[in-house]
Design an enzyme around this catalytic site. Structure first.
Site, PDB file in Angstrom:
ATOM      1  NE  ARG A   1      26.824  40.261  42.617  1.00  0.00           N
ATOM      2  CZ  ARG A   1      27.164  38.970  42.588  1.00  0.00           C
ATOM      3  NH1 ARG A   1      26.738  38.145  43.551  1.00  0.00           N
ATOM      4  NH2 ARG A   1      27.920  38.487  41.612  1.00  0.00           N
TER       5      ARG A   1
ATOM      6  CD  GLU B   1      37.005  31.987  41.557  1.00  0.00           C
ATOM      7  OE1 GLU B   1      37.246  31.866  40.339  1.00  0.00           O
ATOM      8  OE2 GLU B   1      35.964  31.560  42.097  1.00  0.00           O
TER       9      GLU B   1
ATOM     10  N   GLY C   1      42.565  27.333  39.146  1.00  0.00           N
ATOM     11  CA  GLY C   1      41.171  27.124  39.479  1.00  0.00           C
ATOM     12  C   GLY C   1      40.468  26.388  38.355  1.00  0.00           C
TER      13      GLY C   1
ATOM     14  CG  PHE D   1      23.414  35.007  39.024  1.00  0.00           C
ATOM     15  CD1 PHE D   1      22.708  36.193  38.922  1.00  0.00           C
ATOM     16  CD2 PHE D   1      24.588  34.982  39.781  1.00  0.00           C
ATOM     17  CE1 PHE D   1      23.154  37.343  39.557  1.00  0.00           C
ATOM     18  CE2 PHE D   1      25.042  36.130  40.419  1.00  0.00           C
ATOM     19  CZ  PHE D   1      24.324  37.311  40.302  1.00  0.00           C
TER      20      PHE D   1
ATOM     21  CG  ASN E   1      41.225  30.019  42.642  1.00  0.00           C
ATOM     22  OD1 ASN E   1      41.565  29.912  43.805  1.00  0.00           O
ATOM     23  ND2 ASN E   1      40.157  29.426  42.139  1.00  0.00           N
TER      24      ASN E   1
ATOM     25  CE  LYS F   1      20.080  36.586  42.168  1.00  0.00           C
ATOM     26  NZ  LYS F   1      19.572  37.847  41.570  1.00  0.00           N
TER      27      LYS F   1
END
Length: 300
Positions: free
Chosen positions: A268, A243, A184, A273, A197, A271
């Protein structure tokens, strides 16, 4: 070989509803002295009928065949779902099963349908089958704890929503995938969270995000945190990746190794960041959530 008793379907995921059908098939085969068979397809029928509506399947068709064999069905007939098959009415399809595959009896799921004439009622299939010297029986649905009918559609929706608990209830085990460890971009290594990966043989259609997961490799299991997504914090043009970070274990050089992953719990969503530091903080929290989850079951 004795005449066959068969069931027809895609059997994507091989969930509890499918297993109820297979159990009925095997039981009736034993009582009637018939050969139990599953007639399935090399691709999902919608891929031919309406490709734009074809679902992302849970299992590769080769894995479906292996799973059927493991469930006790040695006679698995794979049909190519082509335009010739699409044009057959229910009665023509039944005639083909009887004449070409010596099917005398058919076991169907509660929502199973086939034929270009789109029969809806069970009685319509029973009558069409009787005319073609086939007996049909239907298997009642298997229900979830909140009385939903278990189906491939319910399973796929659960996975797409990250509802691993629902998927587990449908399957009787955690969903997962197998693949090869590939190179990766080493972003995880650069921020202190090295990852495997994994290029899956067949992509599991789960929601993008972070999951508690288990790595299965060479007869051992390792707890980890799985990220499924496009790594938006590191750019907007990344391809989808699977991953897995396995803390506290030095697995050595894994490139080219074949591994399996069980997906245990959704933590979750994906997202982007604002900073790498924020990403590191979130991953650290996810790792602690993973450790606390497994500690509850180990008594530590």
């Amino acid at each position: 070989m004795p005449a066959r008793i068969a069931t027809v379907g895609t059997f994507d995921g091989l969930h509890h509803g499918h297993r109820a059908i297979l159990d009925t098939l095997l039981e009736r085969a034993g009582h009637g002295g018939l050969t139990p068979a599953v007639i399935t397809f090399t691709s999902h029928p919608l891929a031919t009928i309406a490709p734009e509506r074809a679902p992302a399947t849970v299992m590769d068709r080769r894995d479906v065949e292996k799973a059927l064999h493991a469930a006790g069905i040695s006679d698995v007939i794979m049909l190519e779902f082509n335009t010739d098959l699409v044009r057959l009415t229910a009665r023509e399809f039944l005639r083909m099963l009887h004449q070409r595959y010596d099917v005398d009896e058919l076991v169907m799921g509660f929502d199973n349908t086939f034929g270009s004439d789109r029969l809806k009622q069970h009685e319509d299939y029973i009558k069409a089958a009787r005319d073609e010297n086939i007996m049909i029986s239907f298997v009642d649905p298997v229900l979830t704890s909140d009385n939903l009918k278990i189906s491939s559609s319910l399973l796929r929706h659960a996975l797409a929503d990250g509802n691993i608990e629902r998927a587990h209830e449908c399957l009787g085990h955690y969903p997962g995938f197998s693949g090869t460890v590939v190179h990766g971009k080493r972003n995880g290594h650069k921020i202190g969270f090295p990852t495997l990966n994994i290029a899956p043989v067949h992509s599991l259609p789960i929601a993008k995000g972070v999951y508690i997961a288990t790595l299965l490799y060479e007869g051992r299991s390792y707890h980890g945190v799985l990220n499924v997504g496009n790594n938006p914090t590191f750019g907007d043009s990344n391809s989808l990746s699977y991953e897995l970070h396995v803390p506290d274990h030095d697995l050595g050089d894994m490139y080219g190794r074949n591994v399996s992953v069980q997906v245990i719990k959704y933590l979750r969503g994906e997202k982007k960041f604002d900073s790498v530091d924020s990403l590191v903080s979130s991953i650290s929290e996810n790792v602690e959530q993973m450790k606390e989850y497994f500690a509850r079951f180990s008594g530590k």
